[in-house]
Design a protein around this motif. Structure first.
Motif, PDB file in Angstrom:
ATOM      1  N   ILE A   1     -19.680  -4.099 -17.861  1.00  0.00           N
ATOM      2  CA  ILE A   1     -18.883  -2.828 -17.118  1.00  0.00           C
ATOM      3  C   ILE A   1     -18.127  -3.985 -16.526  1.00  0.00           C
ATOM      4  O   ILE A   1     -18.719  -4.636 -15.075  1.00  0.00           O
ATOM      5  N   ILE A   2     -16.882  -3.679 -16.192  1.00  0.00           N
ATOM      6  CA  ILE A   2     -15.704  -4.684 -15.889  1.00  0.00           C
ATOM      7  C   ILE A   2     -14.554  -3.807 -15.383  1.00  0.00           C
ATOM      8  O   ILE A   2     -14.449  -3.142 -16.249  1.00  0.00           O
ATOM      9  N   ILE A   3     -14.016  -3.609 -14.002  1.00  0.00           N
ATOM     10  CA  ILE A   3     -13.277  -2.514 -13.366  1.00  0.00           C
ATOM     11  C   ILE A   3     -12.293  -3.673 -13.101  1.00  0.00           C
ATOM     12  O   ILE A   3     -12.373  -4.084 -12.033  1.00  0.00           O
ATOM     13  N   ASP A   4     -11.264  -3.664 -14.015  1.00  0.00           N
ATOM     14  CA  ASP A   4      -9.870  -4.110 -12.635  1.00  0.00           C
ATOM     15  C   ASP A   4      -9.211  -2.653 -11.944  1.00  0.00           C
ATOM     16  O   ASP A   4      -8.290  -2.382 -13.508  1.00  0.00           O
ATOM     17  N   ALA A   5      -9.024  -3.108 -11.068  1.00  0.00           N
ATOM     18  CA  ALA A   5      -8.412  -2.037 -10.901  1.00  0.00           C
ATOM     19  C   ALA A   5      -6.741  -1.959 -10.027  1.00  0.00           C
ATOM     20  O   ALA A   5      -6.850  -3.280  -9.312  1.00  0.00           O
ATOM     21  N   LYS A   6      -6.613  -1.218  -9.955  1.00  0.00           N
ATOM     22  CA  LYS A   6      -4.747  -1.647  -9.158  1.00  0.00           C
ATOM     23  C   LYS A   6      -4.454  -0.115  -8.040  1.00  0.00           C
ATOM     24  O   LYS A   6      -4.595   1.100  -9.036  1.00  0.00           O
ATOM     25  N   SER A   7      -3.792  -0.333  -7.535  1.00  0.00           N
ATOM     26  CA  SER A   7      -3.440   0.412  -6.406  1.00  0.00           C
ATOM     27  C   SER A   7      -2.533   0.833  -6.101  1.00  0.00           C
ATOM     28  O   SER A   7      -1.938  -0.806  -5.146  1.00  0.00           O
TER      29      SER A   7
ATOM     30  N   ASP B   1       7.969  -6.353  -4.444  1.00  0.00           N
ATOM     31  CA  ASP B   1       8.366  -7.371  -5.577  1.00  0.00           C
ATOM     32  C   ASP B   1       7.243  -8.501  -5.428  1.00  0.00           C
ATOM     33  O   ASP B   1       7.659 -10.107  -5.501  1.00  0.00           O
ATOM     34  N   ASN B   2       5.863  -7.836  -4.893  1.00  0.00           N
ATOM     35  CA  ASN B   2       4.403  -9.383  -4.930  1.00  0.00           C
ATOM     36  C   ASN B   2       3.454  -8.159  -6.211  1.00  0.00           C
ATOM     37  O   ASN B   2       3.719  -6.909  -5.454  1.00  0.00           O
ATOM     38  N   PHE B   3       2.685  -9.328  -6.244  1.00  0.00           N
ATOM     39  CA  PHE B   3       1.550  -8.297  -6.642  1.00  0.00           C
ATOM     40  C   PHE B   3       0.157  -9.620  -6.697  1.00  0.00           C
ATOM     41  O   PHE B   3       0.596 -11.282  -6.447  1.00  0.00           O
ATOM     42  N   LYS B   4      -0.710  -8.903  -6.308  1.00  0.00           N
ATOM     43  CA  LYS B   4      -2.036  -9.836  -6.303  1.00  0.00           C
ATOM     44  C   LYS B   4      -3.304  -9.109  -5.844  1.00  0.00           C
ATOM     45  O   LYS B   4      -3.708  -7.378  -6.253  1.00  0.00           O
ATOM     46  N   ALA B   5      -4.789  -9.032  -6.236  1.00  0.00           N
ATOM     47  CA  ALA B   5      -5.724  -9.897  -5.370  1.00  0.00           C
ATOM     48  C   ALA B   5      -6.620  -9.346  -4.998  1.00  0.00           C
ATOM     49  O   ALA B   5      -5.661 -10.202  -3.239  1.00  0.00           O
ATOM     50  N   TYR B   6      -7.285  -8.343  -4.125  1.00  0.00           N
ATOM     51  CA  TYR B   6      -7.806  -8.689  -3.087  1.00  0.00           C
ATOM     52  C   TYR B   6      -9.044  -7.813  -2.951  1.00  0.00           C
ATOM     53  O   TYR B   6      -9.269  -7.564  -4.068  1.00  0.00           O
ATOM     54  N   GLY B   7      -9.932  -8.400  -1.843  1.00  0.00           N
ATOM     55  CA  GLY B   7     -11.243  -8.133  -2.093  1.00  0.00           C
ATOM     56  C   GLY B   7     -11.917  -8.555  -3.121  1.00  0.00           C
ATOM     57  O   GLY B   7     -12.763  -8.114  -3.421  1.00  0.00           O
ATOM     58  N   VAL B   8     -11.766  -9.100  -3.706  1.00  0.00           N
ATOM     59  CA  VAL B   8     -12.308  -9.771  -4.879  1.00  0.00           C
ATOM     60  C   VAL B   8     -13.731 -10.647  -4.824  1.00  0.00           C
ATOM     61  O   VAL B   8     -14.757 -10.070  -5.195  1.00  0.00           O
ATOM     62  N   ALA B   9     -14.139 -10.892  -3.408  1.00  0.00           N
ATOM     63  CA  ALA B   9     -15.621 -11.429  -2.484  1.00  0.00           C
ATOM     64  C   ALA B   9     -16.385  -9.602  -2.051  1.00  0.00           C
ATOM     65  O   ALA B   9     -17.525 -10.396  -2.102  1.00  0.00           O
ATOM     66  N   GLY B  10     -15.530  -8.337  -2.400  1.00  0.00           N
ATOM     67  CA  GLY B  10     -16.298  -7.492  -2.726  1.00  0.00           C
ATOM     68  C   GLY B  10     -14.704  -6.540  -2.196  1.00  0.00           C
ATOM     69  O   GLY B  10     -14.653  -6.849  -0.694  1.00  0.00           O
ATOM     70  N   HIS B  11     -15.900  -5.698  -1.816  1.00  0.00           N
ATOM     71  CA  HIS B  11     -15.250  -4.412  -1.678  1.00  0.00           C
ATOM     72  C   HIS B  11     -16.143  -3.073  -1.188  1.00  0.00           C
ATOM     73  O   HIS B  11     -16.730  -2.520  -2.437  1.00  0.00           O
ATOM     74  N   ARG B  12     -15.677  -2.126  -0.507  1.00  0.00           N
ATOM     75  CA  ARG B  12     -16.481  -1.419   0.345  1.00  0.00           C
ATOM     76  C   ARG B  12     -16.677   0.092  -1.129  1.00  0.00           C
ATOM     77  O   ARG B  12     -17.875   1.004  -1.051  1.00  0.00           O
TER      78      ARG B  12
ATOM     79  N   LEU C   1     -18.778  -5.659 -12.070  1.00  0.00           N
ATOM     80  CA  LEU C   1     -17.436  -5.933 -11.355  1.00  0.00           C
ATOM     81  C   LEU C   1     -16.667  -5.332 -11.522  1.00  0.00           C
ATOM     82  O   LEU C   1     -16.265  -4.700 -12.382  1.00  0.00           O
ATOM     83  N   PHE C   2     -16.049  -5.432 -10.056  1.00  0.00           N
ATOM     84  CA  PHE C   2     -14.767  -4.781  -9.409  1.00  0.00           C
ATOM     85  C   PHE C   2     -13.885  -5.129  -8.556  1.00  0.00           C
ATOM     86  O   PHE C   2     -14.140  -5.919  -7.965  1.00  0.00           O
ATOM     87  N   VAL C   3     -12.825  -5.531  -9.487  1.00  0.00           N
ATOM     88  CA  VAL C   3     -11.431  -6.317  -8.576  1.00  0.00           C
ATOM     89  C   VAL C   3      -9.859  -5.190  -8.273  1.00  0.00           C
ATOM     90  O   VAL C   3      -9.118  -5.430  -9.753  1.00  0.00           O
ATOM     91  N   PRO C   4      -9.792  -5.022  -7.761  1.00  0.00           N
ATOM     92  CA  PRO C   4      -8.426  -3.847  -6.875  1.00  0.00           C
ATOM     93  C   PRO C   4      -7.567  -5.129  -7.071  1.00  0.00           C
ATOM     94  O   PRO C   4      -7.967  -6.376  -6.043  1.00  0.00           O
ATOM     95  N   HIS C   5      -6.476  -4.574  -7.558  1.00  0.00           N
ATOM     96  CA  HIS C   5      -4.635  -5.311  -7.208  1.00  0.00           C
ATOM     97  C   HIS C   5      -4.017  -4.334  -6.572  1.00  0.00           C
ATOM     98  O   HIS C   5      -4.502  -3.202  -6.133  1.00  0.00           O
ATOM     99  N   LEU C   6      -2.982  -5.010  -5.469  1.00  0.00           N
ATOM    100  CA  LEU C   6      -1.678  -4.267  -5.203  1.00  0.00           C
ATOM    101  C   LEU C   6      -0.799  -3.884  -5.557  1.00  0.00           C
ATOM    102  O   LEU C   6      -0.141  -5.512  -5.997  1.00  0.00           O
TER     103      LEU C   6
END
Lengths: 349, 349, 349, 349
Positions: free
Chosen positions: A174-180, A200-211, A234-239
């Protein structure tokens, strides 16, 4: 009519609770606390509420809160657990929108939230408030840990795959590519949240670990009854430069058994009786704006390869991902119609 | 329960009418027309409505519409006036959200809308649907010309200055610097409206002339009883990179009499009994987001110079500036509570 | 090659100065200070600079700054005036992007900026850095007060009306309805600036009074040679949900003489030799994105009534409204080509 | 100075080419064509160019184009291939920013672009213009197929894993979760692209299949020398409410060999001599705004599990993803400095 208190009414989940509860047919909001705004009218702070309430903020007064039938904590992590025991003892139910009652694993809680748990015994009796999956327990609960926004999308997006079977998917894949949207981070004056750093920007955050990773792991273990297999997901959140809205794109490897199932029908049947989970028709793409302001979560499924499943899950992070689900849990706890106060239609455009 | 029809259900005012009417306690939407989407489910086009309706679009069928108690026209200019007479003859009330019944001055109508009026007699009997100012006439009306979004802000922003007196301000001095979100232009596939032409950008438009100018002039003449003095007011609209919301900043020179009046109190008293007009406290700045999705208009007053007044007026252009006011007018016409179906709280953030 | 220092390199005007100066053919940036980031690489803070510089922040060291030919202060108000005298004594020129050297009127300075001026004698010798209007003085100056962003639009928008004549307009009639992107407020972690408080929203601010009002008054007095007539002009700024960009919509009553002049030609001739002021053709609407990132200001004129003029003025608040104009002033002071380092084309879309 | 022509100058890649080429030290743009705007000044259409050029659009005239040293096609798919042979015969080089010369596999080309290829022989001689990977061939090429924006991120993000070794990763595991700003769809008046359909919204699109999938597959086959293993990679693009910018989040399973390598160093060495590829330090998150307007691509690596690699790749889709890479290829073809005209710093904020 039940009497409701809200602790922490100056953040976005607080004002969202007010938006929902002030129009709820079965409740009266009687207490609204703030450490910083004591005595100020809430509609002075949030003019959207002008004409809808005369409520004023007050300092947290535990005796006042005990008069309530239920108290929502829309506070930073660590507040609810300090007061929950006393409230429960006074027969006041507690719904915490922070993380105090989300994780049963105290090692993980301390690791990710940097504090010791104040009431581990009460935690054991508390119920994880994912309404659709834990409905019966929630009805009996005194203390609810309202789920995190990301974990809500993951659980409802994957539950059908695990609930009736443990052989449809390979859990470790399972890979979770999440966007908030930005409101997921709350209402905080930090440099990283200012307009000019996010528009006008996009990025990932918390890639090394998220609560939310340990919360997702624990929740999937509970749903599936399997342990030890979800740690490596894997869980990778993006803003996303938007106010509200969350989309999780979830990738799963199917087993032979899973590849043979008509998953569209499987999901539709699983959620057939749910008011707030919408399995969209094939070839749909759930847009976050379709649930803006609504207690609704939409799912769409794709199989780009015979043994690969893509699950798209959209919700409003402040509603089904926070305040709306909290109200839904309250409805269950007090035997109101589950949809009471939650029937608003998403604001589109 | 009355039976409602909507002609033109694929635009933003159409879907906004549905958002409001599908939750309205006194109505049933039975007909929804579209020239292009005949047979399609409306919630296929607008997934925000999934779970709230089974309505399908149909071709415009005048016999079907005659079965309705009221028909909303959420169409381009020129459609309602073709059908209104036949509907009224069948005892069906008509509320036009376009411009067909806004201007009594046919010279101006033809000049700005490029067409001859199809039913000038019916136009004379129609009522201009600025709910707060024409309430009694609206109750008796068969045909309503629902006001333009900009003119709504100007009229409610200036009405107190004229209603009880013609000596408070110098009418020829009025300058309206207006700003609108992009949804004010409707749902149209034109180059000027695409995301990448509007995001992170700001500009004026229509400076050389805008259709709402004659509507504002005629409306202020009606409100004030004065003629010939409003033609030279300035109206400069601007386009804001946001979805919904409108703010008009109105500048007026006060007479000596006007300068002597406590205008804050004057406005508060004028709107004391209005549910949908909010005169904010001194030193307020109405934000458009405070009315996002709500049928609400907020006003704030400033006197930066003893004889100069600045009136700030905010609304959601799709609600109080369009669909919400149309429903408010329907409520008046059918003796429902004026607030029925319009009690939703603005979505903030 | 001259040696340049920048005091205050963590804000938006600081990083914008770097964007321009690191590509400038005649300068070397040798010093970059920050109170909080001493020792940190600037491209660690602003990754857009990666590959373009090895500069590190250092604590403000006056001896280091004295080695520079020119020092830019991209600091809060009140910093430059503490160091300017010492720098000038060491033959280092000073360009302050804050307000320390904008207002000659010390009463107004103290009223609006809440501090006493530290070097009133040097202030008298300083030059107000509106490049196009004060070019010759700037060439000779040791200390420049770089204009505020709003005042730049107003001065360049109105200068032609006053420069050759004092009879074209009624100065007391001037109304400036100004709109700015959020970066105008700088890079500050305050609640009012966070994304979710500004996106999809529009509002006025500072209606009761704004620091740029006295600057505009003093500047127009200098341009026109008239005093006492500008105090009552209105200036109402608004906040636009965009990153960069500023549009001022200026309303002026014309005299009979002004109404008789062909103002389009008048303006075109006035700015015929200017590289950075663009008088657009009739019926144009300057969009802020047309100057995004460019040291350019665009003007368009309308006469909706024979005696009423509307001037639209667009610029990038961080470039022509701040860092770009500062570099333009530096070019003048050091006899570089006025366009050196400022020839970049606006980023559209 | 070489002579340059641009075919199709009304879209976003066209105006972006102009932004770069009008400031390029070695070129003169002499021809700019448009089917619809013949005779119109380009700065009338794009006011950002006012003051920088007197160019007018002209109808496509092949004789004029033959006078150019190089012609860029910023046109829809299928235009360049109609004219390329004649231009090459006249010794004019061709750089196509559309898809005509991207895919050697004609079956895939016809399937995804719905047309037969007009010059399959010339296609064989053309070079795929991923500058960093095909530099030597590009220098000799007469016809360049400029890569798609998504494929550029994928190739530069993954090339180090394949270039020196075929044993570091499991190619069939690759998942590309990609996000693009709206300008990626070009300048088109379609309903799906209007502001109000995209702002404050997020969604996936093309999940069932996207034209860039076969391009990615073919490119990875070429890079790795492996065939048949990339067909099952997943590629899911999403639409971000921003103008420019693209981020690809790429998930790859590592082999034991791959898990043993220090990939951070591996990547840094691979790109050590590249001006436009930036391997960021560990724990970085490349933001799209850090490359806004710049010909720059940034990469960051994470290993959340010992055998799972996450590659984050950011670029400006209109620059390194389109017009900038095209200019970079032109620089290679004409032996200019590879960075000529491409040294601009990203616009932040």
């Amino acid at each position: 009519m039940i009497s409701v208190g809200i602790v922490g009414g100056t953040g976005y989940t607080g004002v969202e609770l007010l938006r929902l509860l002030l129009r709820h047919p079965n409740v009266q909001v009687n207490v609204l606390t703030s450490r910083t705004e004591d005595g100020r009218r809430v509609d002075d702070m949030f003019p959207s509420l002008r004409g809808h309430t005369d409520l004023k903020y007050s300092d947290l007064n535990i005796e006042q809160l005990k008069q309530c039938d239920v108290v929502f904590f829309a506070t930073p992590h660590g507040v609810a657990m300090k007061h929950a025991e006393e409230l429960v003892a006074a027969n006041t139910k507690v719904i915490d929108l922070a993380a105090d009652f989300r994780l049963q694993n105290l090692v993980q809680f301390e690791k990710w939230y940097g504090m010791q748990h104040a009431c581990p015994e009460l935690l054991k009796d508390s119920v994880y408030g994912l309404s659709e999956l834990n409905r019966e327990k929630i009805k009996q609960a005194n203390v609810i840990g309202n789920p995190g926004c990301y974990p809500t999308t993951v659980q409802l997006g994957l539950a059908p795959l695990f609930k009736h079977s443990d052989t449809l998917v390979k859990p470790e894949s399972i890979i979770i590519d999440a966007k908030s949207g930005v409101s997921g981070a709350g209402r905080k004056a930090s440099m990283g949240m200012i307009y000019t750093e996010n528009a006008d920007n996009f990025k990932a955050y918390g890639v090394a670990g998220h609560r939310h990773h340990p919360e997702i792991v624990e929740a999937l273990e509970n749903i599936s009854g399997q342990t030890g297999v979800f740690d490596q997901i894997l869980f990778v959140p993006h803003l996303v430069p938007m106010i509200r809205g969350m989309l999780s794109t979830i990738y799963v490897d199917l087993t032979d058994a899973g590849a043979a199932v008509d998953l569209q029908t499987w999901y539709e049947q699983f959620y057939a009786n749910e008011s707030f989970v919408d399995v969209m028709p094939e070839n749909s793409s759930p847009e976050t704006r379709s649930v803006r302001g609504a207690n609704q979560l939409r799912i769409a499924l794709y199989k780009p390869q015979p043994k690969k499943l893509v699950v798209l899950v959209a919700q409003d992070n402040l509603v089904k991902g926070a305040a709306g689900q909290a109200v839904q849990n309250m409805n269950l706890m007090f035997s109101f119609a589950e949809t009471a106060g939650l029937e608003g239609i998403g604001l589109l455009p």
